[in-house]
Design a protein around this motif. Structure first.
Motif, PDB file in Angstrom:
ATOM      1  N   VAL A 124       0.818  -1.213   0.000  1.00 58.62           N
ATOM      2  CA  VAL A 124       0.000   0.000   0.000  1.00 58.62           C
ATOM      3  C   VAL A 124       0.853   1.265   0.000  1.00 58.62           C
ATOM      4  CG1 VAL A 124      -1.621   1.362   1.375  1.00 58.62           C
ATOM      5  CG2 VAL A 124      -2.074  -1.053   0.945  1.00 58.62           C
ATOM      6  N   VAL A 128       0.709   3.968  -3.112  1.00 56.22           N
ATOM      7  CA  VAL A 128       0.291   5.363  -2.937  1.00 56.22           C
ATOM      8  C   VAL A 128       1.383   6.318  -3.382  1.00 56.22           C
ATOM      9  CG1 VAL A 128      -0.388   7.092  -1.239  1.00 56.22           C
ATOM     10  CG2 VAL A 128      -1.330   4.786  -1.098  1.00 56.22           C
ATOM     11  N   THR A 133      -3.800   7.526  -5.447  1.00 57.59           N
ATOM     12  CA  THR A 133      -4.918   6.843  -4.782  1.00 57.59           C
ATOM     13  C   THR A 133      -6.035   6.492  -5.752  1.00 57.59           C
ATOM     14  OG1 THR A 133      -5.924   8.989  -4.242  1.00 57.59           O
ATOM     15  CG2 THR A 133      -4.439   8.013  -2.606  1.00 57.59           C
ATOM     16  N   SER A 137      -3.486   2.194  -8.314  1.00 59.94           N
ATOM     17  CA  SER A 137      -3.084   1.563  -7.057  1.00 59.94           C
ATOM     18  C   SER A 137      -3.959   0.363  -6.735  1.00 59.94           C
ATOM     19  CB  SER A 137      -3.159   2.584  -5.913  1.00 59.94           C
ATOM     20  OG  SER A 137      -2.211   3.604  -6.090  1.00 59.94           O
ATOM     21  N   LYS A 138      -5.244   0.502  -6.980  1.00 57.42           N
ATOM     22  CA  LYS A 138      -6.158  -0.614  -6.748  1.00 57.42           C
ATOM     23  C   LYS A 138      -5.791  -1.807  -7.626  1.00 57.42           C
ATOM     24  CE  LYS A 138     -10.474   0.220  -7.815  1.00 57.42           C
ATOM     25  NZ  LYS A 138     -11.874   0.689  -7.680  1.00 57.42           N
ATOM     26  N   ALA A 210      -8.274  -2.063  -1.041  1.00 62.06           N
ATOM     27  CA  ALA A 210      -7.638  -0.846  -1.550  1.00 62.06           C
ATOM     28  C   ALA A 210      -8.577   0.342  -1.456  1.00 62.06           C
ATOM     29  CB  ALA A 210      -7.205  -1.064  -2.999  1.00 62.06           C
ATOM     30  N   GLU A 211      -9.843   0.120  -1.718  1.00 61.72           N
ATOM     31  CA  GLU A 211     -10.814   1.209  -1.606  1.00 61.72           C
ATOM     32  C   GLU A 211     -10.971   1.669  -0.158  1.00 61.72           C
ATOM     33  OE1 GLU A 211     -13.443  -0.449  -5.410  1.00 61.72           O
ATOM     34  OE2 GLU A 211     -14.148  -0.707  -3.353  1.00 61.72           O
ATOM     35  N   ILE A 214      -6.827   2.931   0.848  1.00 62.32           N
ATOM     36  CA  ILE A 214      -6.280   4.008   0.029  1.00 62.32           C
ATOM     37  C   ILE A 214      -7.310   5.099  -0.228  1.00 62.32           C
ATOM     38  CG2 ILE A 214      -5.253   4.540  -2.213  1.00 62.32           C
ATOM     39  CD1 ILE A 214      -4.086   1.765  -2.275  1.00 62.32           C
ATOM     40  N   ALA A 216      -9.559   4.645  -2.844  1.00 63.07           N
ATOM     41  CA  ALA A 216      -9.919   4.578  -4.257  1.00 63.07           C
ATOM     42  C   ALA A 216     -11.431   4.455  -4.383  1.00 63.07           C
ATOM     43  CB  ALA A 216      -9.224   3.378  -4.916  1.00 63.07           C
ATOM     44  N   GLN A 221     -14.675   2.653  -0.416  1.00 60.46           N
ATOM     45  CA  GLN A 221     -14.689   4.080  -0.109  1.00 60.46           C
ATOM     46  C   GLN A 221     -16.052   4.499   0.428  1.00 60.46           C
ATOM     47  OE1 GLN A 221     -15.005   7.142  -3.216  1.00 60.46           O
ATOM     48  NE2 GLN A 221     -12.958   7.831  -2.583  1.00 60.46           N
TER      49      GLN A 221
END
Length: 272
Positions: A124, A128, A133, A137-138, A210-211, A214, A216, A221
């Motif tokens: 991670v 980044v 982001t 990255s995902k 990742a969401e 980070i 994303a 998210q």
């Protein structure tokens, strides 16, 4: 006579077992939900942190009419599908190349065994710093996690090809393309199917992770936004969506595997 009369009995027993195996998970799920509903409504469990299942379902129904949910779902699915496609494009040919050559496998196996146990989450900070982001990255996290099951299964699959069948095809001067399609691919296909199912699940887990970590765009998210807004019912509703998504994708891949590999002796034995 006994055989003829016994077949309908066995068929009825098989049908009854199939119906029971289909109904029992539904009944178990409903029972667990009913217990949770009772515990939360009677304040045995803190309703502030664990809303009642009916509250979560109500929130989920409301979200189904909101375009933001479908946008987040599409972003998660898009990242998952692209990451899985890249993992397939890398893992399968590299695995076949390594598994098809003793020299290559002995040379690169230490590298594979060193890189494979590294958790994708450990990448991670690197993702980044180098990619930001966003989607890149995902994809990095999802591809890194999903490529290893496919690569390892491809290696084991091609090394498990029957040497007698391989030599027979070579003796009869079967062309390389036909030898791959008729000898190698049927032997490797079950391994690749297993690797695909594992990689698909892993890619989805890392996409949502990742969401979450980070930031994303996607369902992860959206969960973070709902948490920051102090909206537990929405958090749980989104987690239900993630769970149903994983369950649905796994069910689709399992059904596709059964249909495409129904010719394989192992699959026919499992079906019986």
């Amino acid at each position: 006579m006994a055989t003829a009369s016994g077949q309908p009995v066995r068929r009825r027993r098989t049908t009854a077992r199939g119906a029971a195996s289909a109904v029992s998970p539904v009944l178990t799920t409903l029972a667990v939900l009913a217990v949770l509903e009772l515990l939360t409504r009677t304040d045995v469990l803190p309703r502030r942190y664990l809303p009642a299942p009916t509250t979560i379902v109500g929130e989920l129904v409301r979200q189904l009419g909101d375009g933001d949910l479908w946008t987040a779902l599409g972003q998660t699915l898009g990242g998952w599908l692209l990451g899985l496609a890249i993992a397939i494009a890398i893992g399968v040919p590299v695995g076949l190349a390594l598994g098809g050559s003793d020299l290559l496998w002995s040379a690169f196996r230490p590298v594979v065994e060193f890189l494979r146990p590294i958790p994708s989450v450990a990448l991670v900070p690197l993702a980044v710093l180098t990619l930001g982001t966003g989607l890149q990255s995902k994809l990095l996290l999802a591809v890194y996690a999903a490529v290893w099951p496919l690569l390892i299964q491809a290696v084991y699959g091609i090394r498990d090809v029957d040497p007698v069948a391989r030599e027979t095809a070579r003796v009869y001067r079967v062309r390389g393309r036909d030898r791959f399609l008729r000898v190698t691919l049927p032997a490797v296909a079950p391994y690749l199917a297993t690797g695909l199912r594992v990689s698909a699940t892993t890619a989805l887990i890392l996409t949502v992770t990742a969401e979450l970590i980070i930031g994303a765009p996607g369902l992860g998210q959206a969960v973070n936004v709902a948490r920051q807004a102090d909206n537990p019912p929405l958090v749980y509703a989104l987690l239900v969506v993630v769970g149903l998504l994983g369950w649905g994708l796994n069910a689709v891949l399992a059904r596709l595997e059964r249909r495409l590999l129904r010719w394989h002796p192992g699959r026919r034995e499992a079906a019986r």
